[in-house]
Design an enzyme around this catalytic site. Structure first.
Site, PDB file in Angstrom:
ATOM      1  CB  CYS A  98     -28.458   8.836   9.608  1.00 45.45           C
ATOM      2  SG  CYS A  98     -27.164   9.820   8.831  1.00 45.45           S
ATOM      3  CB  CYS A 101     -24.506  11.499  12.073  1.00 42.81           C
ATOM      4  SG  CYS A 101     -25.493  12.472  10.941  1.00 42.81           S
ATOM      5  CG  ASP A 515     -26.124 -11.920  50.699  1.00 40.94           C
ATOM      6  OD1 ASP A 515     -24.926 -11.905  50.987  1.00 40.94           O
ATOM      7  OD2 ASP A 515     -27.007 -11.370  51.384  1.00 40.94           O
ATOM      8  CG  ASP A 710     -30.722  -9.230  52.320  1.00 35.71           C
ATOM      9  OD1 ASP A 710     -29.515  -9.427  52.103  1.00 35.71           O
ATOM     10  OD2 ASP A 710     -31.185  -9.008  53.446  1.00 35.71           O
ATOM     11  CG  ASP A 714     -26.326  -8.890  48.238  1.00 41.37           C
ATOM     12  OD1 ASP A 714     -25.174  -9.334  48.333  1.00 41.37           O
ATOM     13  OD2 ASP A 714     -27.195  -9.060  49.104  1.00 41.37           O
TER      14      ASP A 714
END
Length: 813
Positions: A98, A101, A515, A710, A714
């Site tokens: 929980c 914790c 790009d 592509d 990237d």
């Protein structure tokens, strides 16, 4: 024998095993030890946060394994260094139940001298801990976590993959059970609703109710178990979430239908129970697929590097695992092999394909003392280099780490329906409860004839009518129905949206980053100008034969050009073929008369090397071919702009959307492309990391960023954008991390993506408005008792139908 509660874990246990201490009771020595530890450290407010909730007793562990956490092998595999020089590790903390914790673990870690940062994810129990290793050992951190009753172990992606696969399989089974049962329930419902208007005997109706009950029960309690579980954890953390609304609506309708099944007056709604669970479960399954896809993506990227490297030591070659490489080791790589780690060339020279990192389409010539980067490919010669960075800190590994962080931290876009539903859930449940109370205590009788029912049943029927009529089906369908139709239309245009939420984001975008190589340009060299000083077909065949012996991109492009220009080209048998690194090739040809011809093909530098003085000025890539020191043909090549690139740029600019170009190419090439496409903002010589940082800066300026790329270079930038768009011909990694794929690789389809997304988003907003108006009108009527559950269900179906019909307008031009 009586049972008592433990003062630490709150679990009940037999009194005969109790550890008694003053007024305190403990079920074991572990709980007793942790209780006093928290008291002594001033952390006893943990029990206030815990409330009446129970937790597991402290895990009994043998600390004999603690030394492994300080071993060099463990630290090399799981610990990394931050930019500030601190150590960082990802741990899975076992035993968390929980929010209390989470609070306890973070609190005790922050109070530990040497800990710089400790963040724990409640959903995954994954903790990222940063510490000063000069003040604190990792083993001491593990012991600290164990001392309060929890355990910790290093996060392993293979474990995460197993867990993700298990979750995907579990959701799929639950979803299929729901779908199969719902389809059969709907067949029974057709008969029931038809009978309502045309007449149906009680015996037949009872049989239909029993059939619906048998089919809806596994849907609710098996398939719908995840909603009950989600609602439970939501309540534990004091949140009313969508899981709670789904569980409450479905359960209330199910309970009411049971009343009908066992003899109460009215109609059952087992079909509504099944459909509510099924619709929402499908959405949950898509989320699980997304998480599994992210893990698969990281594995795919990591698998592109070799697992071992050839190390030269004392004139002997030894195969060594990448994790075992040390700075200063000498590594040998052959032509066609990938560079495993960053280094500096000490022997040899050659061309390196750096397109995976920079996007540069032309191989880069590297010689002694030049730097080579991990992930790049040695094209044409044997090279030895000295390791300058460890495997973990090398360029490609850094990209993987950045990508992992991006995938883990990328926030889910909250749709307007989800935002509305948060308040909607509490409001509807409150109104239903208030309706029940008013009807039960004041005995209102404003609506239909409830004669024959007692006060409780009448009040319950009206309250259920409120829940059913306000069931968020129309609200929940508002976004996915329009999105589904929008996505189907996009698919017809060659566009694949991985999640419906990206339709809304794309419609709201105000900046698109492109790009260059392979995105705005075709990504391959093409001959733009060819000049034949001697077009003798015999000499052309010698050129074709030389090109055929090379795998260089320039040679391949010219070879394709010759094949399109000439028919039946014959490959001659060349001798003494030599590859001259980064310059070209040479060979000898002997004809049937045993006359020898020296042939060379390459750049101007190669001709000078063979003492051929030939001036040729061009901003493009140049290839010259000579026989016996006489130039026969010249070629100029460049990466051409895509036919539809200018159209998409103009479209975006007319929509007042900022357009930016990022490329790894040099300034001259970038400037030329930007000028031709009228792109005002462009940046050359960009690395994968600088591209990602640029995207992050744009987002800090409140830009909604679409990244179109592509290549592997990237991938990090794509994951940092709000919407990642990849070409269908992209590298596998780019496709994996993208949100939208242009299957036909044309930029025209990107324009169509914007147009259809804008149209779809418009109808999503209309659907939301219709759903809200529907609820505003019908809920008060149901509260007043003017709507019985049957009419409520039909009304709910009508609102859903209204949303569907409105969404179908997306198909209209």
């Amino acid at each position: 024998m009586s049972k008592i509660k433990c003062n630490h874990c709150h679990l009940e246990f037999e009194e005969n095993i109790m550890i008694k201490e003053n007024d305190l009771n403990f079920c074991c020595k572990g709980c007793q030890g942790v209780y006093h530890l928290l008291k002594n450290d001033g952390l006893d407010s943990f029990y206030e946060k815990l409330g009446n909730k129970t937790i597991a007793p402290p895990i009994e562990l043998n600390n004999d394994d603690i030394s492994k956490f300080d071993s060099l092998n463990f630290l090399d595999n799981y610990v990394s260094a931050t930019n500030e020089g601190f150590s960082q590790i990802d741990l899975i903390i076992e035993g968390i139940h929980c929010a209390a914790c989470i609070w306890l673990n973070e609190k005790i870690l922050y109070d530990t001298k040497g800990i710089v940062e400790a963040n724990i994810n409640f959903t995954t129990n994954k903790a990222r801990i940063i510490w000063d290793d000069e003040k604190l050992k990792l083993s001491e951190i593990i012991l600290k976590i164990r001392s309060i009753g929890y355990n910790a172990y290093a996060y392993d992606s293979s474990v995460a993959d197993v867990q993700a696969s298990k979750a995907k399989r579990d959701y799929f089974i639950r979803m299929m059970v729901a779908v199969v049962c719902s389809m059969n329930i709907m067949m029974l419902s057709v008969a029931k609703y038809t009978g309502f208007f045309t007449g149906i005997s009680k015996e037949v109706k009872d049989m239909i109710h029993i059939g619906e009950f048998l089919l809806s029960t596994p849907v609710l309690f098996y398939s719908g178990w995840i909603f009950f579980k989600g609602a439970y954890y939501g309540l534990k953390n004091r949140m009313i979430n969508m899981d709670f609304l789904v569980a409450t609506g479905a359960t209330s309708t199910y309970i009411y239908s049971l009343f009908i099944l066992f003899g109460a007056k009215g109609e059952s709604y087992f079909d509504s129970v099944s459909m509510i669970i099924t619709f929402v479960l499908v959405g949950k399954y898509l989320e699980v697929i997304g998480k599994k896809s992210a893990i698969d993506t990281l594995d795919k990227i990591k698998s592109t590097l070799p697992l071992e490297a050839v190390v030269i030591k004392d004139n002997q070659r030894k195969v060594v695992a990448l994790n075992s490489l040390n700075i200063g080791d000498i590594i040998e790589i052959k032509a066609g092999e990938k560079v495993p780690v960053d280094g500096k060339i000490v022997f040899g020279s050659g061309s390196f394909d750096e397109s995976t990192l920079t996007g540069e389409s032309i191989p880069i010539y590297k010689k002694v003392n030049d730097t080579v980067y991990s992930g790049t490919i040695n094209i044409d010669s044997l090279v030895q280099f000295e390791v300058t960075k460890s495997f973990k800190n090398s360029t490609f590994s850094s990209i993987v780490a950045l990508l992992e962080d991006s995938l883990n931290s990328k926030p889910a876009i909250q749709t307007k329906a989800a935002e509305i539903s948060k308040g909607f859930s509490i409001t509807i449940l409150s109104l239903a409860f208030a309706t029940f109370v008013v009807w039960y205590f004041f005995g209102l009788d404003l609506g239909f004839d409830y004669e024959g029912t007692d006060t409780f049943e009448r009040s319950f029927i009206v309250a259920v009518s409120v829940v059913v009529i306000a069931c968020p089906c129309a609200l929940a369908l508002a976004t996915p129905m329009a999105s589904l139709i929008g996505i189907s239309e996009l698919a017809k245009k060659g566009l694949l949206f991985k999640e419906a939420k990206f339709i809304e984001t794309l419609a709201s975008a105000n900046c698109v980053v492109f790009d260059k190589t392979g995105t705005l340009t075709k990504g391959e060299l093409s001959v733009v100008k060819a000049r034949f000083l001697d077009e003798n077909i015999y000499k052309i065949q010698l050129l074709y034969s030389l090109l055929n012996a090379s795998k260089h991109p320039v040679s391949i492009s010219i070879k394709k050009y010759l094949e399109s220009k000439y028919e039946n080209l014959e490959i001659k048998n060349l001798q003494n073929v030599k590859n001259i690194e980064a310059k070209g090739m040479s060979a000898i040809y002997k004809n049937i008369e045993d006359k020898e011809f020296e042939i060379i093909g390459g750049n101007v530098e190669l001709l000078r090397e063979f003492e051929i003085n030939y001036k040729f000025d061009s901003s493009k890539t140049v290839y010259l071919f000579a026989i016996n020191k006489k130039v026969i043909a010249t070629f100029e090549l460049e990466d051409k702009i895509k036919d539809d690139a200018k159209e998409i740029i103009e479209y975006l600019q007319n929509k007042n959307i900022d357009v930016v170009m990022l490329t790894g190419d040099n300034e001259q090439v970038a400037s030329k492309i930007a000028k031709e496409l009228n792109i005002k903002k462009y940046f050359a010589k960009q690395t994968p990391v600088s591209k990602a940082n640029f995207i992050k800066e744009l987002k800090k300026e409140n830009k909604i960023v679409v990244m179109v790329g592509d290549g592997v270079n990237d991938s990090v930038a794509l994951t940092n954008s709000d919407v990642a768009v990849a070409m269908g011909s992209s590298a596998d990694i780019s496709l994996a991390v993208s949100d939208i794929v242009l299957l036909n690789s044309t930029l025209k389809s990107l324009k169509e993506a914007f147009e259809i997304s804008n149209k779809t988003y418009k109808y999503i907003k209309q659907n939301l408005s219709l759903s809200i108006i529907y609820n505003i009108v019908t809920i008060p009527l149901a509260m007043a008792g003017y709507v019985i559950p049957l009419i409520a269900a039909l009304s709910m179906s009508l609102s859903s139908l209204m949303v569907v019909l409105n969404s179908l307008r997306i198909k209209m031009k």
